[in-house]
Structure formats: C-alpha cells, structure tokens
Motif scaffolding. Structure first.
Motif, PDB file in Angstrom:
ATOM      1  N   ASP A 111       0.767  -1.210  -0.045  1.00 18.22           N
ATOM      2  CA  ASP A 111       0.031  -0.035  -0.059  1.00 18.22           C
ATOM      3  C   ASP A 111       0.995   1.171  -0.066  1.00 18.22           C
ATOM      4  O   ASP A 111       0.624   2.123  -0.826  1.00 18.22           O
ATOM      5  CB  ASP A 111      -0.990   0.017   1.137  1.00 18.22           C
ATOM      6  N   HIS A 114       2.418   1.790  -3.407  1.00 13.34           N
ATOM      7  CA  HIS A 114       1.742   2.030  -4.517  1.00 13.34           C
ATOM      8  C   HIS A 114       0.990   3.307  -4.331  1.00 13.34           C
ATOM      9  O   HIS A 114       0.600   4.077  -5.121  1.00 13.34           O
ATOM     10  CB  HIS A 114       0.481   0.856  -4.861  1.00 13.34           C
ATOM     11  N   ASN A 115       0.423   3.500  -2.903  1.00  9.10           N
ATOM     12  CA  ASN A 115      -0.339   4.636  -2.723  1.00  9.10           C
ATOM     13  C   ASN A 115       0.518   5.659  -1.651  1.00  9.10           C
ATOM     14  O   ASN A 115      -0.333   6.741  -1.334  1.00  9.10           O
ATOM     15  CB  ASN A 115      -1.614   4.239  -1.779  1.00  9.10           C
ATOM     16  N   ASP A 118       0.284   8.560   2.380  1.00  2.11           N
ATOM     17  CA  ASP A 118      -0.882   9.055   2.878  1.00  2.11           C
ATOM     18  C   ASP A 118      -1.756   8.096   2.453  1.00  2.11           C
ATOM     19  O   ASP A 118      -2.853   8.048   3.024  1.00  2.11           O
ATOM     20  CB  ASP A 118      -0.941  10.644   1.929  1.00  2.11           C
ATOM     21  N   GLY A 119      -1.670   7.260   1.469  1.00  2.00           N
ATOM     22  CA  GLY A 119      -2.448   6.370   1.013  1.00  2.00           C
ATOM     23  C   GLY A 119      -2.537   5.495   2.154  1.00  2.00           C
ATOM     24  O   GLY A 119      -3.558   4.885   2.697  1.00  2.00           O
ATOM     25  N   TRP A 120      -1.378   5.050   2.755  1.00  3.15           N
ATOM     26  CA  TRP A 120      -1.449   3.928   3.825  1.00  3.15           C
ATOM     27  C   TRP A 120      -2.008   4.571   4.991  1.00  3.15           C
ATOM     28  O   TRP A 120      -2.909   3.840   5.673  1.00  3.15           O
ATOM     29  CB  TRP A 120       0.014   3.567   4.233  1.00  3.15           C
ATOM     30  N   SER A 122      -4.427   6.467   5.215  1.00  2.00           N
ATOM     31  CA  SER A 122      -5.837   6.226   5.025  1.00  2.00           C
ATOM     32  C   SER A 122      -6.548   5.059   5.425  1.00  2.00           C
ATOM     33  O   SER A 122      -7.594   4.693   5.832  1.00  2.00           O
ATOM     34  CB  SER A 122      -6.157   6.892   3.590  1.00  2.00           C
ATOM     35  N   THR A 123      -5.929   4.067   4.937  1.00  2.00           N
ATOM     36  CA  THR A 123      -6.331   2.733   4.948  1.00  2.00           C
ATOM     37  C   THR A 123      -6.105   2.398   6.730  1.00  2.00           C
ATOM     38  O   THR A 123      -7.396   1.844   7.126  1.00  2.00           O
ATOM     39  CB  THR A 123      -5.212   1.710   4.457  1.00  2.00           C
TER      40      THR A 123
END
Length: 133
Positions: A111, A114-115, A118-120, A122-123
């Motif tokens: 995660d 790829h993201n 900030d993406g992590w 969010s998860t």
C-alpha cells in the motif's frame, strides 16, 4: 434431488443416516427398529427390514420427515455458531478488533509503495475510525 441412506449396523450399534452426503445423528428420527436400511434417491427408494418382512419399494418418504428435521437441526446448529461468533466479537477489545482487521504487513508495505504514506495512513485510519478507543 435428495439422496438419503439409513443403515442400522447391528442390534446394539449406532445406526447411520446420511442426507445428501452429510452424516446426521439418526437418534432424532425415531426409525422403527424393524427397519435395517432405507435408500432414497430423488423420487423413489426401498426399505429393507431385519425381521423377515420382504423389502418394500417406496415412492414417498415424507412419513419419515427426514428433510424437515434435518433442515431444522441444521438451522439450530447454524444459529448456535452465529451466536458464538457474535458473543466472541462482542467480547473483543477495540485493539483486538483493529488487529484482526488491519492488513498484514506485506499488504501495508505494498500500500505504501503504490499509494504513498498518505494512502497507507488512510487505510489505517479507516480501521481506527471503525474501532475507536
């Protein structure tokens, strides 16, 4: 197409009942002790007796009520398992619930790759928000 096999192994041994491939406790079905075996497949079957009575071909098995009793037993068991699961979840702490729901470390690293961070975040935040302290 329902397939039912009942077999009484011997005078003092426990009989076997198989409904659509599933072993069932036959003690709840009250089958006459004179019956050695019942075989049913879809719309016809046969009863074998252990007292010298000739075998009997049958086209109706509803008098034994196998499918209704089996469905009822199955539902009771499923409900008990569901209740156990609900009780287990109700007794879990927020930390236990979070831990069970967080992705494993490999998926978290993927995660991030790829993201981004900030993406992590969010998860992880979605899980933390779902199970607050």
């Amino acid at each position: 197409m329902t397939k039912i096999i009942y077999l009484k192994d011997g005078e003092n041994s426990k009989s076997q009942l198989i409904i659509d491939g599933e072993q069932v406790d036959s003690s709840n079905y009250g089958i006459d002790s004179k019956i050695h075996a019942i075989q049913w497949e879809g719309s016809k079957g046969e009863i074998e007796y252990n007292d010298g009575t000739p075998n009997k071909e049958i086209t109706d098995i509803s008098s034994f009520d196998f499918t209704t009793k089996h469905a009822t037993e199955k539902k009771v068991n499923e409900d008990a398992i569901k209740k156990e699961d609900e009780d287990y979840l109700a007794n879990m702490t927020y930390a236990d619930k979070r831990s069970a729901e967080y992705p494993d470390i490999g998926d978290q690293l993927d995660d991030i790759y790829h993201n981004g961070i900030d993406g992590w975040k969010s998860t992880i935040k979605a899980v933390k928000d779902k199970y607050p302290k």
